[in-house]
Structures are given as C-alpha cells and as structure tokens.
Scaffold this motif. Structure first.
Motif, PDB file in Angstrom:
ATOM      1  N   ARG B  56      32.153  48.323  36.875  1.00 12.42           N
ATOM      2  CA  ARG B  56      31.487  47.366  35.982  1.00 12.42           C
ATOM      3  C   ARG B  56      31.594  45.992  36.630  1.00 12.42           C
ATOM      4  N   ALA B  57      30.459  45.361  36.888  1.00 13.39           N
ATOM      5  CA  ALA B  57      30.439  44.072  37.577  1.00 13.39           C
ATOM      6  C   ALA B  57      31.112  42.976  36.738  1.00 13.39           C
ATOM      7  N   PRO B  58      31.628  41.920  37.410  1.00 16.90           N
ATOM      8  CA  PRO B  58      32.218  40.810  36.650  1.00 16.90           C
ATOM      9  C   PRO B  58      31.148  40.189  35.750  1.00 16.90           C
ATOM     10  N   ASP B  71      35.742  34.433  31.320  1.00 18.56           N
ATOM     11  CA  ASP B  71      35.363  35.107  32.566  1.00 18.56           C
ATOM     12  C   ASP B  71      36.013  36.474  32.622  1.00 18.56           C
ATOM     13  N   LEU B  72      35.221  37.523  32.777  1.00 14.53           N
ATOM     14  CA  LEU B  72      35.774  38.872  32.874  1.00 14.53           C
ATOM     15  C   LEU B  72      35.591  39.366  34.302  1.00 14.53           C
ATOM     16  N   ASP B  73      36.691  39.887  34.893  1.00 12.49           N
ATOM     17  CA  ASP B  73      36.636  40.410  36.257  1.00 12.49           C
ATOM     18  C   ASP B  73      35.861  41.733  36.283  1.00 12.49           C
ATOM     19  N   GLY B  74      35.421  42.119  37.467  1.00 19.59           N
ATOM     20  CA  GLY B  74      34.852  43.446  37.639  1.00 19.59           C
ATOM     21  C   GLY B  74      35.942  44.478  37.398  1.00 19.59           C
ATOM     22  N   LYS B  75      35.564  45.669  36.966  1.00 23.98           N
ATOM     23  CA  LYS B  75      36.591  46.691  36.730  1.00 23.98           C
ATOM     24  C   LYS B  75      35.992  48.076  36.867  1.00 23.98           C
ATOM     25  N   TYR B  76      36.878  49.060  36.972  1.00 22.60           N
ATOM     26  CA  TYR B  76      36.449  50.454  37.019  1.00 22.60           C
ATOM     27  C   TYR B  76      36.723  51.115  35.682  1.00 22.60           C
ATOM     28  N   VAL B  77      35.764  51.913  35.222  1.00 20.76           N
ATOM     29  CA  VAL B  77      35.944  52.647  33.966  1.00 20.76           C
ATOM     30  C   VAL B  77      35.716  54.138  34.214  1.00 20.76           C
ATOM     31  N   PRO B  78      36.468  55.005  33.481  1.00 25.39           N
ATOM     32  CA  PRO B  78      36.318  56.450  33.658  1.00 25.39           C
ATOM     33  C   PRO B  78      34.958  56.920  33.146  1.00 25.39           C
ATOM     34  N   HIS B  79      34.391  57.897  33.835  1.00 24.88           N
ATOM     35  CA  HIS B  79      33.111  58.477  33.443  1.00 24.88           C
ATOM     36  C   HIS B  79      33.203  59.997  33.522  1.00 24.88           C
ATOM     37  N   PHE B  80      32.636  60.686  32.532  1.00 30.25           N
ATOM     38  CA  PHE B  80      32.655  62.159  32.526  1.00 30.25           C
ATOM     39  C   PHE B  80      31.235  62.692  32.630  1.00 30.25           C
ATOM     40  N   LYS B  81      31.040  63.654  33.529  1.00 31.57           N
ATOM     41  CA  LYS B  81      29.745  64.318  33.625  1.00 31.57           C
ATOM     42  C   LYS B  81      29.972  65.789  33.317  1.00 31.57           C
TER      43      LYS B  81
END
Lengths: 98, 95
Positions: B56-58, B71-81
């Motif tokens: 997820r971009a900042p 200000d929110l930093d970029g981050k990684y989020v879990p994704h399920f397929k």
C-alpha cells in the motif's frame, strides 16, 4: 520460497513430537475443516489471524479472453479474507525495513 | 466457526490425540502462517489458496475526529487468493 503444508507438518513433528503421519493428517484436516465450514455457508473466525467471510456476487458480463466472445459470469458466492489486527501489525513490523 | 470450534472438530477427527495437544497444533499452524507472512514469505496451500503481501503506497490520511492531516507510510498488507477447489466448493452457496 513459500510455506507449504509439508513445511507446517515438519514443524509439528520437530517441535511437538507429533508423528510424521499425524502431523500430515492434522495439517490436511485444519484446511479441510475451514473449507467445509465455508462450503456450508459458515463464516470462519480465527482470532489473531483473520476472518474468512462469504460474499454473494451478482451475475455480471464477462468475456472469454481467448475468443473475445461475450459470456455472462454467473452469480456466485466467493470467499474473502480479512486479516486480523495481530496479523496486520506483525506484517507491518516484519516488513517495515523493506 | 471460531478457532475453539475448529479445535473441537479436529479433536473429534483424531480421537487418539488429546484436545490440548490439538489446541497446540492449531495454534502452531497459525503461528507459522503469521510468521511466514511477517517474514515476507508467501503461503501456498494447494486446493485452499495462497496468502501473499500487497503493498500500500504512502498517503496522507486524516484523523476522522479532528480533520487533521496525518502522513501515513507505505506498508504491506496480507492478501488471500482462494484456490480452485475452495472456489468451486463455495460458489453455489447463494441462498
């Protein structure tokens, strides 16, 4: 490298001394019980990990990507996953330096 | 179905394993899955699905109470397929 059922079973064997045979069956049963509950239309809530929810999607127009033919995509039920707070924060901490 | 109901069901699948040992096993499975994603490692379970991380971009967010910019930093989020077997088993579930 991705985590697989074999990796998970191996860890149950080395950490908990579950027999290799049981470890494999337990991992298989874990995912099968979740699939069965979802198949029966039941939401699955695993605290600390996340929720598997079911959503109904209406019919929508689609297309065969090979032939370009228009085919409707039938109404169906799909599984969505909502990560829990603990999973989200562990991932954010673990990946903060990436 | 909750985690404790899942543990109970699995305990009935394996009568020779004690409920508390099944509880440790289920918790260990989930801990491994969390650990794997927190280490930016995918999870691939054939017939069930795969878990990966999406970036997820900042962005500039707002405090909904005060309207203040944050200000929110970029981050990684879990994704399920979901995998094919799971998709096929739930798709007719329209009540």
């Amino acid at each position: 490298m991705a985590l697989t059922k074999a990796d998970i079973a191996e860890r149950l064997f080395t950490k908990y001394g579950v027999s290799k045979r049981d470890a494999k069956l337990i991992v298989e049963a874990f995912f099968e019980e979740i699939r069965s509950a979802l198949e029966a239309g039941e939401q699955v809530k695993l605290s600390g990990f996340g929720n598997f929810d079911l959503r109904v999607k209406n019919e929508r127009p689609g297309r065969n990507p090979k032939t370009g033919e228009d085919i409707p995509i039938s109404a169906r039920c799909v599984v969505t996953f909502r990560p829990g707070q603990k999973l989200k924060s562990r991932v954010e901490e673990g990946t903060s330096k990436l | 179905m909750t985690k404790s109901e899942l543990i109970e069901k699995m305990a009935t699948d394996f009568p020779h394993i004690q409920v508390k040992d099944m509880e440790s096993s289920v918790k260990e499975i989930l801990e491994q899955m969390v650990h794997s994603l927190a280490s930016n490692e995918r999870i691939e379970i054939r017939g069930f699905g795969s878990f990966s991380l999406h970036y997820r971009a900042p962005r500039i967010g707002r405090n909904p109470k005060t309207g203040e910019r944050v200000d929110l930093d970029g981050k990684y989020v879990p994704h399920f397929k979901p995998g094919k077997e799971l998709r096929d088993r739930v798709k007719d579930n329209i009540r």
